[in-house]
Design a protein around this motif. Structure first.
Motif, PDB file in Angstrom:
ATOM      1  N   GLY A  39       0.868  -1.180  -0.194  1.00  0.00           N
ATOM      2  CA  GLY A  39       0.021   0.098   0.148  1.00  0.00           C
ATOM      3  C   GLY A  39       0.872   1.177  -0.094  1.00  0.00           C
ATOM      4  N   LEU A  40       2.102   1.116  -0.056  1.00  0.00           N
ATOM      5  CA  LEU A  40       2.987   2.521   0.155  1.00  0.00           C
ATOM      6  C   LEU A  40       3.437   2.500  -1.301  1.00  0.00           C
ATOM      7  CD1 LEU A  40       5.414   1.734   3.077  1.00  0.00           C
ATOM      8  CD2 LEU A  40       3.176   3.115   3.110  1.00  0.00           C
ATOM      9  N   ARG A  41       3.469   4.030  -1.766  1.00  0.00           N
ATOM     10  CA  ARG A  41       4.066   4.388  -2.943  1.00  0.00           C
ATOM     11  C   ARG A  41       5.680   4.126  -2.959  1.00  0.00           C
ATOM     12  NH1 ARG A  41       1.032  10.076  -4.597  1.00  0.00           N
ATOM     13  NH2 ARG A  41      -1.167   9.238  -4.146  1.00  0.00           N
ATOM     14  N   PRO A  42       6.016   4.043  -4.204  1.00  0.00           N
ATOM     15  CA  PRO A  42       7.403   3.766  -4.415  1.00  0.00           C
ATOM     16  C   PRO A  42       8.396   4.571  -3.469  1.00  0.00           C
ATOM     17  CG  PRO A  42       6.483   3.556  -6.463  1.00  0.00           C
ATOM     18  CD  PRO A  42       5.636   4.060  -5.562  1.00  0.00           C
ATOM     19  N   VAL A  43       8.279   5.973  -3.180  1.00  0.00           N
ATOM     20  CA  VAL A  43       8.993   7.049  -2.768  1.00  0.00           C
ATOM     21  C   VAL A  43       9.055   6.506  -1.174  1.00  0.00           C
ATOM     22  CG1 VAL A  43       9.458   9.384  -2.107  1.00  0.00           C
ATOM     23  CG2 VAL A  43       8.899   8.839  -4.297  1.00  0.00           C
ATOM     24  N   ALA A  44       7.731   6.242  -0.718  1.00  0.00           N
ATOM     25  CA  ALA A  44       7.745   6.007   0.880  1.00  0.00           C
ATOM     26  C   ALA A  44       8.300   4.609   1.234  1.00  0.00           C
ATOM     27  CB  ALA A  44       6.196   6.053   1.110  1.00  0.00           C
ATOM     28  N   ARG A  45       8.309   3.791   0.242  1.00  0.00           N
ATOM     29  CA  ARG A  45       9.154   2.290   0.136  1.00  0.00           C
ATOM     30  C   ARG A  45      10.579   2.668   0.382  1.00  0.00           C
ATOM     31  NH1 ARG A  45       6.473  -1.893  -3.875  1.00  0.00           N
ATOM     32  NH2 ARG A  45       4.197  -1.711  -3.013  1.00  0.00           N
ATOM     33  N   GLN A  46      11.106   3.598  -0.330  1.00  0.00           N
ATOM     34  CA  GLN A  46      12.654   3.818  -0.503  1.00  0.00           C
ATOM     35  C   GLN A  46      12.973   4.477   0.837  1.00  0.00           C
ATOM     36  OE1 GLN A  46      13.765   5.916  -4.036  1.00  0.00           O
ATOM     37  NE2 GLN A  46      13.809   3.856  -4.886  1.00  0.00           N
ATOM     38  N   ALA A  55      22.223   7.119   9.160  1.00  0.00           N
ATOM     39  CA  ALA A  55      23.573   7.608   9.887  1.00  0.00           C
ATOM     40  C   ALA A  55      24.763   7.173   8.987  1.00  0.00           C
ATOM     41  CB  ALA A  55      23.430   6.792  11.170  1.00  0.00           C
ATOM     42  N   LEU A  56      24.627   6.028   8.466  1.00  0.00           N
ATOM     43  CA  LEU A  56      25.702   5.729   7.506  1.00  0.00           C
ATOM     44  C   LEU A  56      25.853   6.322   6.195  1.00  0.00           C
ATOM     45  CD1 LEU A  56      25.172   1.765   7.595  1.00  0.00           C
ATOM     46  CD2 LEU A  56      27.080   3.181   8.838  1.00  0.00           C
ATOM     47  N   ILE A  57      24.853   7.079   5.647  1.00  0.00           N
ATOM     48  CA  ILE A  57      24.806   7.928   4.633  1.00  0.00           C
ATOM     49  C   ILE A  57      25.416   9.337   5.022  1.00  0.00           C
ATOM     50  CG2 ILE A  57      23.284   9.197   2.842  1.00  0.00           C
ATOM     51  CD1 ILE A  57      21.536   6.843   2.922  1.00  0.00           C
ATOM     52  N   ALA A  58      24.929   9.852   6.454  1.00  0.00           N
ATOM     53  CA  ALA A  58      25.312  11.043   6.878  1.00  0.00           C
ATOM     54  C   ALA A  58      26.821  11.116   6.884  1.00  0.00           C
ATOM     55  CB  ALA A  58      24.494  11.144   8.174  1.00  0.00           C
ATOM     56  N   ASP A  59      27.265   9.892   7.620  1.00  0.00           N
ATOM     57  CA  ASP A  59      28.901  10.057   7.812  1.00  0.00           C
ATOM     58  C   ASP A  59      29.695   9.681   6.765  1.00  0.00           C
ATOM     59  OD1 ASP A  59      28.900   7.138   7.577  1.00  0.00           O
ATOM     60  OD2 ASP A  59      29.129   7.014   9.836  1.00  0.00           O
ATOM     61  N   GLY A  60      28.948   9.370   5.549  1.00  0.00           N
ATOM     62  CA  GLY A  60      29.847   9.198   4.231  1.00  0.00           C
ATOM     63  C   GLY A  60      30.310   7.751   4.213  1.00  0.00           C
ATOM     64  N   THR A  61      29.917   7.087   4.952  1.00  0.00           N
ATOM     65  CA  THR A  61      30.307   5.385   4.841  1.00  0.00           C
ATOM     66  C   THR A  61      29.579   4.995   3.614  1.00  0.00           C
ATOM     67  OG1 THR A  61      30.291   5.225   7.296  1.00  0.00           O
ATOM     68  CG2 THR A  61      30.185   3.187   5.905  1.00  0.00           C
ATOM     69  N   LEU A  62      28.428   5.318   3.240  1.00  0.00           N
ATOM     70  CA  LEU A  62      27.551   4.937   2.118  1.00  0.00           C
ATOM     71  C   LEU A  62      27.306   6.252   1.423  1.00  0.00           C
ATOM     72  CD1 LEU A  62      25.095   2.600   3.377  1.00  0.00           C
ATOM     73  CD2 LEU A  62      27.230   2.120   2.427  1.00  0.00           C
ATOM     74  N   HIS A  63      27.687   6.445   0.226  1.00  0.00           N
ATOM     75  CA  HIS A  63      27.331   7.575  -0.626  1.00  0.00           C
ATOM     76  C   HIS A  63      26.708   7.402  -2.023  1.00  0.00           C
ATOM     77  CE1 HIS A  63      31.295   6.456  -2.074  1.00  0.00           C
ATOM     78  NE2 HIS A  63      30.982   6.900  -3.270  1.00  0.00           N
ATOM     79  N   ALA A  64      26.466   6.379  -2.387  1.00  0.00           N
ATOM     80  CA  ALA A  64      25.657   6.158  -3.444  1.00  0.00           C
ATOM     81  C   ALA A  64      24.719   4.849  -3.207  1.00  0.00           C
ATOM     82  CB  ALA A  64      26.653   5.785  -4.659  1.00  0.00           C
ATOM     83  N   VAL A  65      23.453   4.912  -3.007  1.00  0.00           N
ATOM     84  CA  VAL A  65      22.568   3.816  -2.566  1.00  0.00           C
ATOM     85  C   VAL A  65      21.602   3.575  -3.762  1.00  0.00           C
ATOM     86  CG1 VAL A  65      20.926   3.093  -0.510  1.00  0.00           C
ATOM     87  CG2 VAL A  65      22.874   4.377  -0.241  1.00  0.00           C
ATOM     88  N   GLN A  66      21.299   2.500  -4.094  1.00  0.00           N
ATOM     89  CA  GLN A  66      20.313   2.218  -5.002  1.00  0.00           C
ATOM     90  C   GLN A  66      19.399   0.993  -4.259  1.00  0.00           C
ATOM     91  OE1 GLN A  66      19.779   2.938  -8.315  1.00  0.00           O
ATOM     92  NE2 GLN A  66      18.238   1.859  -8.436  1.00  0.00           N
ATOM     93  N   ILE A  67      18.145   1.542  -4.202  1.00  0.00           N
ATOM     94  CA  ILE A  67      17.266   0.598  -3.530  1.00  0.00           C
ATOM     95  C   ILE A  67      16.036   0.212  -4.371  1.00  0.00           C
ATOM     96  CG2 ILE A  67      15.323   0.706  -1.751  1.00  0.00           C
ATOM     97  CD1 ILE A  67      17.354   2.728  -0.345  1.00  0.00           C
ATOM     98  N   SER A  68      15.761  -1.114  -4.356  1.00  0.00           N
ATOM     99  CA  SER A  68      14.674  -1.731  -4.843  1.00  0.00           C
ATOM    100  C   SER A  68      13.569  -2.261  -3.680  1.00  0.00           C
ATOM    101  CB  SER A  68      14.927  -3.054  -5.827  1.00  0.00           C
ATOM    102  OG  SER A  68      13.783  -3.388  -6.316  1.00  0.00           O
ATOM    103  N   ALA A  69      12.627  -1.742  -3.410  1.00  0.00           N
ATOM    104  CA  ALA A  69      11.656  -2.225  -2.132  1.00  0.00           C
ATOM    105  C   ALA A  69      10.385  -2.437  -2.835  1.00  0.00           C
ATOM    106  CB  ALA A  69      11.400  -0.951  -1.406  1.00  0.00           C
ATOM    107  N   ARG A  70      10.202  -3.845  -2.420  1.00  0.00           N
ATOM    108  CA  ARG A  70       9.165  -4.633  -3.260  1.00  0.00           C
ATOM    109  C   ARG A  70       8.164  -5.233  -2.224  1.00  0.00           C
ATOM    110  NH1 ARG A  70      13.105  -6.939  -7.642  1.00  0.00           N
ATOM    111  NH2 ARG A  70      12.934  -8.727  -5.936  1.00  0.00           N
ATOM    112  N   THR A  71       7.000  -5.546  -2.667  1.00  0.00           N
ATOM    113  CA  THR A  71       6.170  -6.565  -1.929  1.00  0.00           C
ATOM    114  C   THR A  71       6.188  -7.982  -2.516  1.00  0.00           C
ATOM    115  OG1 THR A  71       4.356  -6.186  -3.328  1.00  0.00           O
ATOM    116  CG2 THR A  71       4.467  -4.558  -1.489  1.00  0.00           C
TER     117      THR A  71
END
Length: 72
Positions: A39-46, A55-71
């Motif tokens: 029931g969630l839209r793709p943006v809400a899933r991501q 926290a990992l994105i904010a501190d630079g540990t991860l800087h490029a994240v590709q997400i596939s969020a499915r039911t």
């Protein structure tokens, strides 16, 4: 940070979900298959997947994240 560390982090946020993580330096491809996304839209899933990684994105540990969020 290893693929298993990220998988464990996401598994804690999405119990029972199918999770696949491919890490290449600071780039990560994540697939989460969870009924929690029903029931969630793709943006809400991501956004739900970004939450435990913020926290990992904010501190630079991860800087490029590709997400596939499915039911299932």
């Amino acid at each position: 940070m290893t693929e298993q560390d990220l998988t464990d982090l996401l598994q804690a946020a999405f119990p029972g979900a199918q999770i696949a993580v491919a890490l290449d330096g600071g780039h990560v491809d994540i697939t989460v298959v969870s009924a929690d996304f029903e029931g969630l839209r793709p943006v809400a899933r991501q956004q739900r997947v970004y939450e435990p990684l913020s926290a990992l994105i904010a501190d630079g540990t991860l800087h490029a994240v590709q997400i596939s969020a499915r039911t299932p």
